[in-house]
Design a protein around this motif. Structure first.
Motif, short mmCIF file in Angstrom:
data_model
loop_
_atom_site.label_atom_id
_atom_site.label_comp_id
_atom_site.label_asym_id
_atom_site.label_seq_id
_atom_site.Cartn_x
_atom_site.Cartn_y
_atom_site.Cartn_z
N VAL A 19 1.00 -1.13 0.12
CA VAL A 19 0.04 0.13 -0.04
C VAL A 19 0.95 1.01 0.02
CG1 VAL A 19 -1.77 1.43 1.33
CG2 VAL A 19 -2.10 -1.09 1.24
N PHE A 20 1.72 1.36 0.78
CA PHE A 20 2.72 2.42 0.98
C PHE A 20 3.53 2.56 -0.38
CE2 PHE A 20 6.68 4.93 1.78
CZ PHE A 20 5.96 5.87 2.35
N ALA A 36 3.33 19.25 -0.44
CA ALA A 36 2.31 18.24 -0.95
C ALA A 36 2.77 16.69 -1.11
CB ALA A 36 1.88 18.53 -2.49
N GLU A 37 4.07 16.63 -1.28
CA GLU A 37 4.54 15.27 -1.20
C GLU A 37 4.69 14.50 0.33
OE1 GLU A 37 8.24 12.98 -2.67
OE2 GLU A 37 8.69 15.14 -2.30
N LYS A 38 4.99 15.55 1.03
CA LYS A 38 5.17 15.35 2.47
C LYS A 38 3.58 14.63 3.02
CE LYS A 38 8.98 17.68 3.84
NZ LYS A 38 9.56 18.78 4.82
N GLY A 39 2.56 15.45 2.61
CA GLY A 39 1.22 15.21 2.83
C GLY A 39 0.82 13.76 2.30
N VAL A 40 1.09 13.67 0.92
CA VAL A 40 0.81 12.32 0.36
C VAL A 40 1.32 11.01 0.94
CG1 VAL A 40 0.71 11.01 -1.94
CG2 VAL A 40 0.13 13.50 -2.07
N LEU A 41 2.48 11.30 1.22
CA LEU A 41 3.40 10.13 1.90
C LEU A 41 2.85 10.00 3.50
CD1 LEU A 41 7.04 10.93 0.79
CD2 LEU A 41 5.46 9.38 -0.15
N ALA A 42 2.36 11.06 3.85
CA ALA A 42 1.95 10.73 5.41
C ALA A 42 0.55 9.91 5.14
CB ALA A 42 1.74 12.09 6.00
N GLY A 44 -0.28 7.89 2.70
CA GLY A 44 0.19 6.69 2.43
C GLY A 44 0.76 5.86 3.83
N GLY A 45 1.31 6.43 4.44
CA GLY A 45 1.55 5.74 5.83
C GLY A 45 0.74 5.35 6.35
N LEU A 46 -0.46 6.26 6.57
CA LEU A 46 -1.55 6.05 7.62
C LEU A 46 -2.35 5.25 6.85
CD1 LEU A 46 -3.41 6.88 9.79
CD2 LEU A 46 -4.44 8.66 8.30
N LEU A 47 -2.59 4.81 5.45
CA LEU A 47 -3.24 4.09 4.80
C LEU A 47 -2.52 2.59 4.90
CD1 LEU A 47 -4.24 5.53 1.49
CD2 LEU A 47 -5.97 4.96 3.25
N ALA A 48 -1.11 2.63 4.91
CA ALA A 48 -0.39 1.41 4.92
C ALA A 48 -0.69 0.72 6.57
CB ALA A 48 0.86 1.64 4.77
N VAL A 49 -0.54 1.54 7.40
CA VAL A 49 -0.75 1.00 8.78
C VAL A 49 -2.19 0.57 9.06
CG1 VAL A 49 -1.07 1.66 11.24
CG2 VAL A 49 1.19 2.60 9.82
N THR A 50 -3.00 1.45 8.36
CA THR A 50 -4.59 0.84 8.52
C THR A 50 -4.62 -0.48 8.08
OG1 THR A 50 -4.97 3.04 8.62
CG2 THR A 50 -6.96 1.46 8.18
N ALA A 51 -4.23 -0.63 6.74
CA ALA A 51 -4.30 -1.99 6.04
C ALA A 51 -3.45 -2.95 6.73
CB ALA A 51 -3.79 -1.78 4.60
N GLY A 52 -2.43 -2.74 7.31
CA GLY A 52 -1.80 -3.74 7.99
C GLY A 52 -2.37 -4.18 9.18
N VAL A 53 -3.00 -3.41 10.10
CA VAL A 53 -3.88 -3.75 11.10
C VAL A 53 -4.86 -4.48 10.86
CG1 VAL A 53 -5.05 -2.73 13.17
CG2 VAL A 53 -2.76 -1.86 12.71
N TRP A 54 -5.90 -4.14 10.05
CA TRP A 54 -6.82 -4.57 9.27
C TRP A 54 -6.63 -6.14 9.16
CZ3 TRP A 54 -7.82 -6.61 4.41
CH2 TRP A 54 -9.13 -7.25 4.15
#
Length: 71
Positions: A19-20, A36-42, A44-54
């Protein structure tokens, strides 16, 4: 139960990495830079953690349910 925990952790980590990587590749492909890149990567990190925990919770609950059914 140890094998199930390791399986859940490994697949959760792989899913989070995929996901990341997808979000990172999208940021590179669109040529986003700066804040904007930092925001997109943040995000992406949040989505990655959410997908991993799920994935972790889903796999462990499935194994627990199968164990209770005697499989």
């Amino acid at each position: 139960m140890t094998v199930e925990i390791v399986f859940a952790l490994v697949t959760a980590a792989l899913l989070a990495a995929v996901v990341f990587a997808a979000v990172f590749a999208l940021a590179l492909a669109l040529g986003i830079s700066g804040s904007a890149e930092k925001g997109v990567l943040a995000v992406g990190g949040l989505l990655a953690v959410t997908a991993g925990v799920w994935r972790l919770v889903r796999v462990l609950l499935r194994f627990n349910e199968q164990r209770r059914m005697g499989r």
